[in-house]
Design a protein around this motif. Structure first.
Motif, PDB file in Angstrom:
ATOM      1  N   GLU A 238       4.539 -23.529 -15.121  1.00  0.00           N
ATOM      2  CA  GLU A 238       3.752 -22.310 -14.985  1.00  0.00           C
ATOM      3  C   GLU A 238       2.253 -22.571 -15.054  1.00  0.00           C
ATOM      4  OE1 GLU A 238       5.289 -18.970 -17.189  1.00  0.00           O
ATOM      5  OE2 GLU A 238       7.329 -19.731 -17.024  1.00  0.00           O
ATOM      6  N   GLY A 239       1.804 -23.728 -14.522  1.00  0.00           N
ATOM      7  CA  GLY A 239       0.386 -24.047 -14.474  1.00  0.00           C
ATOM      8  C   GLY A 239      -0.232 -24.450 -15.793  1.00  0.00           C
ATOM      9  N   ARG A 240       0.588 -24.868 -16.743  1.00  0.00           N
ATOM     10  CA  ARG A 240       0.079 -25.260 -18.060  1.00  0.00           C
ATOM     11  C   ARG A 240       0.431 -26.702 -18.350  1.00  0.00           C
ATOM     12  NH1 ARG A 240      -2.420 -21.674 -16.756  1.00  0.00           N
ATOM     13  NH2 ARG A 240      -2.653 -19.646 -17.753  1.00  0.00           N
ATOM     14  N   TYR A 241      -0.451 -27.354 -19.123  1.00  0.00           N
ATOM     15  CA  TYR A 241      -0.315 -28.772 -19.440  1.00  0.00           C
ATOM     16  C   TYR A 241      -0.522 -28.989 -20.931  1.00  0.00           C
ATOM     17  CZ  TYR A 241      -0.910 -29.381 -14.433  1.00  0.00           C
ATOM     18  OH  TYR A 241      -0.754 -29.310 -13.077  1.00  0.00           O
ATOM     19  N   ALA A 242       0.041 -30.069 -21.433  1.00  0.00           N
ATOM     20  CA  ALA A 242      -0.223 -30.514 -22.797  1.00  0.00           C
ATOM     21  C   ALA A 242      -0.943 -31.842 -22.696  1.00  0.00           C
ATOM     22  CB  ALA A 242       1.069 -30.689 -23.581  1.00  0.00           C
ATOM     23  N   SER A 243      -2.063 -31.931 -23.374  1.00  0.00           N
ATOM     24  CA  SER A 243      -2.810 -33.178 -23.453  1.00  0.00           C
ATOM     25  C   SER A 243      -2.607 -33.725 -24.853  1.00  0.00           C
ATOM     26  CB  SER A 243      -4.298 -32.920 -23.204  1.00  0.00           C
ATOM     27  OG  SER A 243      -5.032 -34.105 -23.400  1.00  0.00           O
TER      28      SER A 243
ATOM     29  N   GLU B 185      -4.626 -25.069 -15.648  1.00  0.00           N
ATOM     30  CA  GLU B 185      -4.610 -25.954 -14.479  1.00  0.00           C
ATOM     31  C   GLU B 185      -5.969 -26.566 -14.185  1.00  0.00           C
ATOM     32  OE1 GLU B 185      -5.285 -21.750 -13.351  1.00  0.00           O
ATOM     33  OE2 GLU B 185      -3.614 -22.695 -14.372  1.00  0.00           O
ATOM     34  N   LYS B 186      -7.052 -26.026 -14.769  1.00  0.00           N
ATOM     35  CA  LYS B 186      -8.399 -26.586 -14.593  1.00  0.00           C
ATOM     36  C   LYS B 186      -8.758 -27.590 -15.682  1.00  0.00           C
ATOM     37  CE  LYS B 186     -10.059 -22.441 -12.290  1.00  0.00           C
ATOM     38  NZ  LYS B 186     -10.994 -21.310 -12.366  1.00  0.00           N
ATOM     39  N   GLY B 187      -7.828 -27.810 -16.616  1.00  0.00           N
ATOM     40  CA  GLY B 187      -8.071 -28.748 -17.708  1.00  0.00           C
ATOM     41  C   GLY B 187      -8.822 -28.139 -18.880  1.00  0.00           C
ATOM     42  N   GLN B 188      -8.940 -26.814 -18.900  1.00  0.00           N
ATOM     43  CA  GLN B 188      -9.634 -26.124 -19.980  1.00  0.00           C
ATOM     44  C   GLN B 188      -8.654 -25.781 -21.101  1.00  0.00           C
ATOM     45  OE1 GLN B 188     -10.793 -22.969 -17.349  1.00  0.00           O
ATOM     46  NE2 GLN B 188     -12.902 -23.689 -17.235  1.00  0.00           N
ATOM     47  N   ALA B 189      -9.085 -26.023 -22.336  1.00  0.00           N
ATOM     48  CA  ALA B 189      -8.240 -25.712 -23.492  1.00  0.00           C
ATOM     49  C   ALA B 189      -8.084 -24.200 -23.624  1.00  0.00           C
ATOM     50  CB  ALA B 189      -8.855 -26.285 -24.760  1.00  0.00           C
ATOM     51  N   LEU B 190      -6.848 -23.741 -23.825  1.00  0.00           N
ATOM     52  CA  LEU B 190      -6.565 -22.324 -24.007  1.00  0.00           C
ATOM     53  C   LEU B 190      -6.567 -21.923 -25.478  1.00  0.00           C
ATOM     54  CD1 LEU B 190      -3.804 -21.817 -21.316  1.00  0.00           C
ATOM     55  CD2 LEU B 190      -6.191 -21.135 -21.209  1.00  0.00           C
ATOM     56  N   LEU B 191      -6.382 -22.885 -26.352  1.00  0.00           N
ATOM     57  CA  LEU B 191      -6.410 -22.662 -27.799  1.00  0.00           C
ATOM     58  C   LEU B 191      -7.185 -23.798 -28.447  1.00  0.00           C
ATOM     59  CD1 LEU B 191      -2.643 -21.864 -28.471  1.00  0.00           C
ATOM     60  CD2 LEU B 191      -4.510 -20.266 -28.742  1.00  0.00           C
ATOM     61  N   SER B 192      -7.884 -23.503 -29.523  1.00  0.00           N
ATOM     62  CA  SER B 192      -8.557 -24.574 -30.266  1.00  0.00           C
ATOM     63  C   SER B 192      -7.562 -25.301 -31.173  1.00  0.00           C
ATOM     64  CB  SER B 192      -9.712 -24.008 -31.087  1.00  0.00           C
ATOM     65  OG  SER B 192      -9.244 -23.043 -31.998  1.00  0.00           O
ATOM     66  N   GLU B 193      -6.448 -24.655 -31.454  1.00  0.00           N
ATOM     67  CA  GLU B 193      -5.418 -25.235 -32.320  1.00  0.00           C
ATOM     68  C   GLU B 193      -4.677 -26.379 -31.619  1.00  0.00           C
ATOM     69  OE1 GLU B 193      -2.651 -23.974 -35.811  1.00  0.00           O
ATOM     70  OE2 GLU B 193      -3.467 -22.397 -34.565  1.00  0.00           O
ATOM     71  N   THR B 194      -4.281 -27.372 -32.389  1.00  0.00           N
ATOM     72  CA  THR B 194      -3.461 -28.469 -31.871  1.00  0.00           C
ATOM     73  C   THR B 194      -2.058 -28.339 -32.441  1.00  0.00           C
ATOM     74  OG1 THR B 194      -4.057 -29.955 -33.677  1.00  0.00           O
ATOM     75  CG2 THR B 194      -5.441 -30.018 -31.691  1.00  0.00           C
ATOM     76  N   PHE B 195      -1.101 -29.006 -31.788  1.00  0.00           N
ATOM     77  CA  PHE B 195       0.305 -28.878 -32.167  1.00  0.00           C
ATOM     78  C   PHE B 195       0.975 -30.243 -32.212  1.00  0.00           C
ATOM     79  CE2 PHE B 195      -1.014 -25.105 -29.864  1.00  0.00           C
ATOM     80  CZ  PHE B 195      -0.743 -24.129 -30.803  1.00  0.00           C
ATOM     81  N   ASP B 196       2.071 -30.313 -32.976  1.00  0.00           N
ATOM     82  CA  ASP B 196       2.918 -31.501 -32.989  1.00  0.00           C
ATOM     83  C   ASP B 196       3.870 -31.477 -31.798  1.00  0.00           C
ATOM     84  OD1 ASP B 196       1.818 -32.247 -35.499  1.00  0.00           O
ATOM     85  OD2 ASP B 196       3.245 -30.944 -36.516  1.00  0.00           O
ATOM     86  N   TYR B 197       4.189 -30.273 -31.333  1.00  0.00           N
ATOM     87  CA  TYR B 197       5.158 -30.103 -30.240  1.00  0.00           C
ATOM     88  C   TYR B 197       4.825 -28.842 -29.460  1.00  0.00           C
ATOM     89  CZ  TYR B 197       9.531 -28.937 -27.906  1.00  0.00           C
ATOM     90  OH  TYR B 197      10.475 -28.595 -26.965  1.00  0.00           O
ATOM     91  N   LEU B 198       4.941 -28.928 -28.137  1.00  0.00           N
ATOM     92  CA  LEU B 198       4.842 -27.780 -27.225  1.00  0.00           C
ATOM     93  C   LEU B 198       6.019 -27.865 -26.280  1.00  0.00           C
ATOM     94  CD1 LEU B 198       1.121 -28.239 -26.375  1.00  0.00           C
ATOM     95  CD2 LEU B 198       2.038 -26.009 -26.906  1.00  0.00           C
ATOM     96  N   SER B 199       6.854 -26.831 -26.218  1.00  0.00           N
ATOM     97  CA  SER B 199       7.989 -26.853 -25.291  1.00  0.00           C
ATOM     98  C   SER B 199       7.498 -26.509 -23.889  1.00  0.00           C
ATOM     99  CB  SER B 199       9.054 -25.852 -25.725  1.00  0.00           C
ATOM    100  OG  SER B 199       8.658 -24.534 -25.404  1.00  0.00           O
ATOM    101  N   PRO B 200       8.271 -26.853 -22.861  1.00  0.00           N
ATOM    102  CA  PRO B 200       7.952 -26.366 -21.514  1.00  0.00           C
ATOM    103  C   PRO B 200       7.952 -24.832 -21.509  1.00  0.00           C
ATOM    104  CG  PRO B 200       9.556 -28.124 -21.386  1.00  0.00           C
ATOM    105  CD  PRO B 200       9.421 -27.761 -22.850  1.00  0.00           C
ATOM    106  N   PHE B 201       7.106 -24.243 -20.687  1.00  0.00           N
ATOM    107  CA  PHE B 201       7.061 -22.786 -20.584  1.00  0.00           C
ATOM    108  C   PHE B 201       8.287 -22.272 -19.840  1.00  0.00           C
ATOM    109  CE2 PHE B 201       2.772 -23.291 -21.902  1.00  0.00           C
ATOM    110  CZ  PHE B 201       2.474 -22.100 -22.531  1.00  0.00           C
ATOM    111  N   TYR B 202       8.814 -21.158 -20.329  1.00  0.00           N
ATOM    112  CA  TYR B 202       9.935 -20.484 -19.702  1.00  0.00           C
ATOM    113  C   TYR B 202       9.653 -18.992 -19.778  1.00  0.00           C
ATOM    114  CZ  TYR B 202      14.623 -18.801 -18.736  1.00  0.00           C
ATOM    115  OH  TYR B 202      15.699 -18.135 -18.191  1.00  0.00           O
ATOM    116  N   LYS B 203       9.563 -18.351 -18.615  1.00  0.00           N
ATOM    117  CA  LYS B 203       9.256 -16.921 -18.528  1.00  0.00           C
ATOM    118  C   LYS B 203       7.972 -16.589 -19.294  1.00  0.00           C
ATOM    119  CE  LYS B 203      13.889 -15.383 -17.509  1.00  0.00           C
ATOM    120  NZ  LYS B 203      14.925 -14.392 -17.733  1.00  0.00           N
ATOM    121  N   GLY B 204       6.981 -17.494 -19.180  1.00  0.00           N
ATOM    122  CA  GLY B 204       5.664 -17.248 -19.764  1.00  0.00           C
ATOM    123  C   GLY B 204       5.523 -17.560 -21.234  1.00  0.00           C
ATOM    124  N   LEU B 205       6.546 -18.172 -21.858  1.00  0.00           N
ATOM    125  CA  LEU B 205       6.513 -18.459 -23.293  1.00  0.00           C
ATOM    126  C   LEU B 205       6.790 -19.931 -23.583  1.00  0.00           C
ATOM    127  CD1 LEU B 205       8.597 -15.413 -24.553  1.00  0.00           C
ATOM    128  CD2 LEU B 205       6.107 -15.598 -24.448  1.00  0.00           C
TER     129      LEU B 205
END
Length: 70
Positions: A7-12, A23-43
């Protein structure tokens, strides 16, 4: 490294922490995570310090990090 989450989102990943990027490489959150699942239905399910939450595609929180299981 850069991983496509769908859905146009990436994890760096930097120093073991993951950032949510658009998709432009801009951070959407200042928070960092140990894990990010693939997006499904926008979540995406996220984990940090053994707590889970759910974020929307725009980076807003559906469920904040406070759950031990999702």
């Amino acid at each position: 490294s850069l991983h496509y989450l769908g859905e146009g989102r990436y994890a760096s990943t930097m120093i073991g922490q993951k950032f949510l990027l658009n998709e432009k490489g801009q951070a959407l959150l200042s928070e960092t995570f140990d894990y990010l699942s693939p997006f499904y239905k926008g979540l995406s399910i996220v984990r940090k310090d053994s707590l889970y939450g759910v974020i929307r595609k725009d980076g807003s929180w559906l469920l904040e990090l406070r759950f031990r299981h999702i």
